[in-house]
Design a protein around this motif. Structure first.
Motif, short mmCIF file in Angstrom:
data_model
loop_
_atom_site.label_atom_id
_atom_site.label_comp_id
_atom_site.label_asym_id
_atom_site.label_seq_id
_atom_site.Cartn_x
_atom_site.Cartn_y
_atom_site.Cartn_z
N LYS A 180 -6.79 -7.87 -4.10
CA LYS A 180 -5.83 -6.78 -4.17
C LYS A 180 -5.46 -6.28 -2.77
O LYS A 180 -4.30 -5.98 -2.48
CB LYS A 180 -6.41 -5.63 -5.01
CG LYS A 180 -5.43 -4.49 -5.22
CD LYS A 180 -6.02 -3.44 -6.16
CE LYS A 180 -5.03 -2.30 -6.38
NZ LYS A 180 -5.58 -1.27 -7.29
N MET A 184 -1.73 -6.20 -1.18
CA MET A 184 -1.14 -4.95 -0.69
C MET A 184 -0.63 -5.12 0.74
O MET A 184 0.42 -4.59 1.11
CB MET A 184 -2.16 -3.81 -0.77
CG MET A 184 -2.54 -3.41 -2.20
SD MET A 184 -1.11 -2.96 -3.21
CE MET A 184 -0.62 -1.43 -2.39
N TYR A 187 2.59 -7.05 0.52
CA TYR A 187 3.68 -6.18 0.06
C TYR A 187 4.19 -5.34 1.22
O TYR A 187 5.41 -5.16 1.40
CB TYR A 187 3.20 -5.24 -1.05
CG TYR A 187 2.74 -5.91 -2.32
CD1 TYR A 187 2.09 -5.18 -3.32
CD2 TYR A 187 2.95 -7.26 -2.55
CE1 TYR A 187 1.66 -5.78 -4.49
CE2 TYR A 187 2.52 -7.88 -3.72
CZ TYR A 187 1.87 -7.14 -4.67
OH TYR A 187 1.43 -7.73 -5.83
N GLU A 188 3.26 -4.80 2.00
CA GLU A 188 3.65 -3.94 3.12
C GLU A 188 4.44 -4.72 4.17
O GLU A 188 5.46 -4.25 4.67
CB GLU A 188 2.40 -3.32 3.77
CG GLU A 188 2.71 -2.35 4.89
CD GLU A 188 1.45 -1.73 5.47
OE1 GLU A 188 1.58 -0.97 6.44
OE2 GLU A 188 0.35 -2.01 4.95
N GLY A 191 7.86 -5.54 2.72
CA GLY A 191 8.65 -4.39 2.28
C GLY A 191 8.99 -4.42 0.81
O GLY A 191 10.09 -4.05 0.40
N VAL A 192 8.03 -4.85 -0.01
CA VAL A 192 8.25 -4.94 -1.45
C VAL A 192 7.15 -4.20 -2.19
O VAL A 192 6.19 -3.71 -1.59
CB VAL A 192 8.29 -6.42 -1.91
CG1 VAL A 192 9.44 -7.16 -1.24
CG2 VAL A 192 6.96 -7.12 -1.61
N GLY A 193 7.27 -4.14 -3.54
CA GLY A 193 6.30 -3.37 -4.28
C GLY A 193 5.58 -4.11 -5.39
O GLY A 193 4.76 -3.53 -6.09
N ASP A 194 5.90 -5.40 -5.56
CA ASP A 194 5.23 -6.14 -6.62
C ASP A 194 5.17 -7.64 -6.29
O ASP A 194 5.75 -8.09 -5.31
CB ASP A 194 5.93 -5.92 -7.98
CG ASP A 194 7.39 -6.34 -7.95
OD1 ASP A 194 8.24 -5.50 -8.31
OD2 ASP A 194 7.68 -7.49 -7.55
N ARG A 195 4.46 -8.37 -7.13
CA ARG A 195 4.24 -9.80 -6.88
C ARG A 195 5.54 -10.60 -6.88
O ARG A 195 5.77 -11.44 -6.02
CB ARG A 195 3.33 -10.38 -7.97
CG ARG A 195 1.88 -9.99 -7.87
CD ARG A 195 1.13 -10.75 -8.94
NE ARG A 195 -0.31 -10.51 -8.85
CZ ARG A 195 -1.21 -11.39 -9.21
NH1 ARG A 195 -0.82 -12.56 -9.68
NH2 ARG A 195 -2.50 -11.12 -9.12
N ALA A 198 7.48 -10.08 -3.84
CA ALA A 198 6.77 -10.64 -2.68
C ALA A 198 6.97 -12.15 -2.62
O ALA A 198 7.24 -12.71 -1.55
CB ALA A 198 5.29 -10.30 -2.76
#
Length: 211
Positions: A180, A184, A187-188, A191-195, A198
């Motif tokens: 995880k 994370m 993602y950072e 600049g995304v929020g999910d798999r 990404a």
């Protein structure tokens, strides 16, 4: 004397501009066109120094006309004069070869000075238009370079294959918490929020070859 061709589909606008420029002793309006194709034909016939070009005209797009004029008549400078100041309009006009971009609320003296500058081949952009142009260029630019670590790439590759965090952990002999954490960080960086996002971003940036 600087010769000017007016291009606008509204006769009243052309008349107003002609009147504004009529007081300038070094500027002469030599013709008027109501569409892009008509503008191209008049440029061929009149060889004006500057074309004041509207963008959106029902008889023919001003951007297409600008592209043709600047390609076929390199001595003619196109100065866009329009009511539209969206990032995309400005970027399209500049990419087509326009020397400058002004809005129709430009004061008479500023318009006259802009025509003189355009005739000299100088770029003419107001502060607001220049800012929007830069914004449009940034949006068109490639995403900034991002580097994933070998472990982050492994984790994302397995995530792209549909494995759960637990399955990724077993495959790489690490804990779910570590998986995880790696995700994370990915993602950072992207600049995304999910798999899904990404994986898509990583493939688009060449960080994760498509399977």
């Amino acid at each position: 004397m600087i010769s000017v061709l007016l291009v606008d589909d509204h006769p009243v606008v052309r008349e107003g501009i002609r009147g504004m420029l009529g007081t300038e002793t070094d500027l002469a309006v030599v013709g008027e066109a109501a569409s892009g194709p008509e503008a191209v034909a008049l440029v061929a016939a009149l060889s004006p120094d500057v074309v004041l070009m509207d963008l959106r005209m029902p008889g023919g797009d001003g951007v297409a006309a600008t592209e043709r004029i600047t390609a076929e008549y390199p001595g003619v400078h196109v100065l866009v004069l329009t009511t539209y100041d969206t990032d995309s309009d400005i970027l399209r006009a500049v990419e087509a070869g326009a020397t400058g971009y002004l809005l129709k609320d430009t004061p008479r003296a500023a318009l006259a000075d802009a025509i003189r500058a355009a005739a000299r081949g100088e770029t003419v952009l107001t502060g607001r238009v220049a800012g929007k142009l830069l914004t449009g260029m940034r949006q068109r630019a490639e995403p900034p370079a991002v580097a994933l670590s070998p472990r982050e790439t492994e984790v994302l590759r397995l995530a792209a294959d549909g494995l759960t965090n637990a399955a990724i952990g077993r495959a790489l002999h690490i804990s779910q918490t570590t998986v995880k954490t790696h995700l994370m960080r990915v993602y950072e960086k992207l600049g995304v929020g999910d798999r899904t996002a990404a994986v898509s971003q990583a493939i688009r940036r060449g960080l994760l070859p498509e399977a």
